[in-house]
Design a protein around this motif. Structure first.
Motif, mmCIF file in Angstrom:
data_model
loop_
_atom_site.group_PDB
_atom_site.id
_atom_site.type_symbol
_atom_site.label_atom_id
_atom_site.label_comp_id
_atom_site.label_asym_id
_atom_site.label_seq_id
_atom_site.Cartn_x
_atom_site.Cartn_y
_atom_site.Cartn_z
ATOM 1 N N ASN A 33 0.808 -1.227 0.000
ATOM 2 C CA ASN A 33 0.000 0.000 0.000
ATOM 3 C C ASN A 33 0.843 1.280 0.000
ATOM 4 O O ASN A 33 0.338 2.349 0.345
ATOM 5 N N ALA A 34 2.103 1.182 -0.399
ATOM 6 C CA ALA A 34 2.920 2.393 -0.546
ATOM 7 C C ALA A 34 2.383 3.243 -1.699
ATOM 8 O O ALA A 34 2.549 4.457 -1.715
ATOM 9 N N PHE A 182 9.593 9.949 -14.819
ATOM 10 C CA PHE A 182 9.320 9.570 -13.429
ATOM 11 C C PHE A 182 10.569 9.827 -12.564
ATOM 12 O O PHE A 182 10.463 10.283 -11.423
ATOM 13 N N ALA A 183 11.731 9.529 -13.134
ATOM 14 C CA ALA A 183 12.979 9.727 -12.373
ATOM 15 C C ALA A 183 13.208 11.207 -12.075
ATOM 16 O O ALA A 183 13.611 11.580 -10.961
ATOM 17 N N LEU A 184 12.927 12.053 -13.078
ATOM 18 C CA LEU A 184 13.083 13.499 -12.885
ATOM 19 C C LEU A 184 12.129 13.999 -11.798
ATOM 20 O O LEU A 184 12.522 14.784 -10.920
ATOM 21 N N LEU A 185 10.885 13.529 -11.834
ATOM 22 C CA LEU A 185 9.916 13.980 -10.837
ATOM 23 C C LEU A 185 10.352 13.547 -9.425
ATOM 24 O O LEU A 185 10.261 14.315 -8.474
ATOM 25 N N PRO A 195 6.815 14.511 0.157
ATOM 26 C CA PRO A 195 6.609 13.063 0.313
ATOM 27 C C PRO A 195 5.791 12.391 -0.793
ATOM 28 O O PRO A 195 5.909 11.192 -0.992
ATOM 29 N N LEU A 196 4.948 13.149 -1.519
ATOM 30 C CA LEU A 196 4.000 12.481 -2.416
ATOM 31 C C LEU A 196 4.345 12.664 -3.894
ATOM 32 O O LEU A 196 4.774 13.741 -4.320
ATOM 33 N N ALA A 213 6.185 5.997 -7.069
ATOM 34 C CA ALA A 213 4.907 6.722 -7.062
ATOM 35 C C ALA A 213 4.149 6.416 -5.771
ATOM 36 O O ALA A 213 4.100 5.267 -5.331
ATOM 37 N N THR A 214 3.586 7.458 -5.165
ATOM 38 C CA THR A 214 2.679 7.218 -4.035
ATOM 39 C C THR A 214 1.224 7.211 -4.517
ATOM 40 O O THR A 214 0.338 6.739 -3.820
ATOM 41 N N HIS A 215 0.998 7.770 -5.714
ATOM 42 C CA HIS A 215 -0.332 7.773 -6.317
ATOM 43 C C HIS A 215 -0.214 7.445 -7.805
ATOM 44 O O HIS A 215 0.593 8.079 -8.493
ATOM 45 N N VAL A 216 -0.991 6.479 -8.281
ATOM 46 C CA VAL A 216 -1.086 6.238 -9.719
ATOM 47 C C VAL A 216 -2.506 6.559 -10.158
ATOM 48 O O VAL A 216 -3.460 6.333 -9.417
#
Ligand SMILES: *Cc1c(COP(=O)(O)O)cnc(C)c1O
Length: 230
Positions: A33-34, A182-185, A195-196, A213-216
């Motif tokens: 659930n991460a 994704f790596a840049l973000l 954190p998010l 990712a904490t949210h997809v």
């Protein structure tokens, strides 16, 4: 297909997506659930969305304020614990409605929106969680702050506008390998101590989970293809 079949198919898809997220968490050494699934329900009617709510899903994403106002006040009455994310561009003349309806606004991306949101938040004393959208591909037609302006912008949101920023969001360019975006973000979020991370859609959410990712944000893999003509 009959209505019953569609309902069953959506619930099967939802289960499959959740199970893929758990697998990606596991294979990349992240805790269970991460990563949270945001079910993207834009263009789908309340009756269809109810199937997903009945299956237990409570976190949803919409990209238009007006469309959401037609569907979500009623759905929020019917189902407890809904968390609604705005994932589409926000106009400052809609900030009032957005603050009133959404629990999370993921698309803070310019000075004007930051200052307007700050005023609305004070006025309504309602505190949606805020993400800054980063245009990681520097695409002219896409919303989001330029990557090399992101640190300064988040700092101004905090220091000038008094906004608490919880995380970053991006939509990589169509047809490109999303990994570098994704790596840049992630790198920017680390620099800013945020954190998010909202990244990953139907085509690449497992990669996004593996990259922290904490949210997809997943729509068509759950609901099927969207029909924009109606
Ligand atoms: C529509 C949308 C999604 C979901 O896209 P799918 O490919 O259908 O999963 C995710 N994020 C944003 C910002 C969107 O507008």
């Amino acid at each position: 297909m009959s209505k019953l079949d569609i309902c069953g198919e959506i619930q099967v898809n939802l289960k499959q997506v959740n199970s893929n997220i758990r697998k990606a968490e596991k294979s990349s050494g992240r805790s269970v659930n991460a990563s949270q699934l945001i079910c993207v329900s834009k263009t789908f009617e309340a009756d269809i969305i109810k199937h997903v709510l009945k299956a237990g899903q409570r976190v949803f994403g919409e990209n238009r304020v007006q469309e959401s106002q037609k569907k979500w006040p009623e759905l929020k009455e019917l189902f407890d614990g809904v968390e609604l994310h705005l994932i589409g561009p926000l106009q400052s003349n809609k900030a009032n409605e957005a603050v009133a309806l959404f629990d999370v606004i993921q698309t803070v991306d310019r000075e004007k929106i930051a200052s307007t949101l700050a005023k609305e938040i004070q006025k309504q004393q309602k505190f949606p969680k805020l993400f800054v959208q980063v245009n990681t591909g520097s695409e002219a037609q896409k919303a989001g702050i330029e990557p090399d302006e992101a640190v300064a912008f988040v700092t101004r949101c905090r220091e000038v506008h008094g906004l608490e920023i919880a995380g970053l969001m991006c939509i990589p360019p169509n047809g490109e390998n999303p990994g570098p975006h994704f790596a840049l973000l992630r790198k920017l979020s680390e620099a800013l101590d945020l954190p998010l991370l909202s990244m990953g859609m139907s085509g690449d959410y497992e990669t996004a989970v593996e990259m922290s990712a904490t949210h997809v944000r997943v729509g068509s893999a759950i609901f099927g293809n969207r029909n924009y003509s109606t």
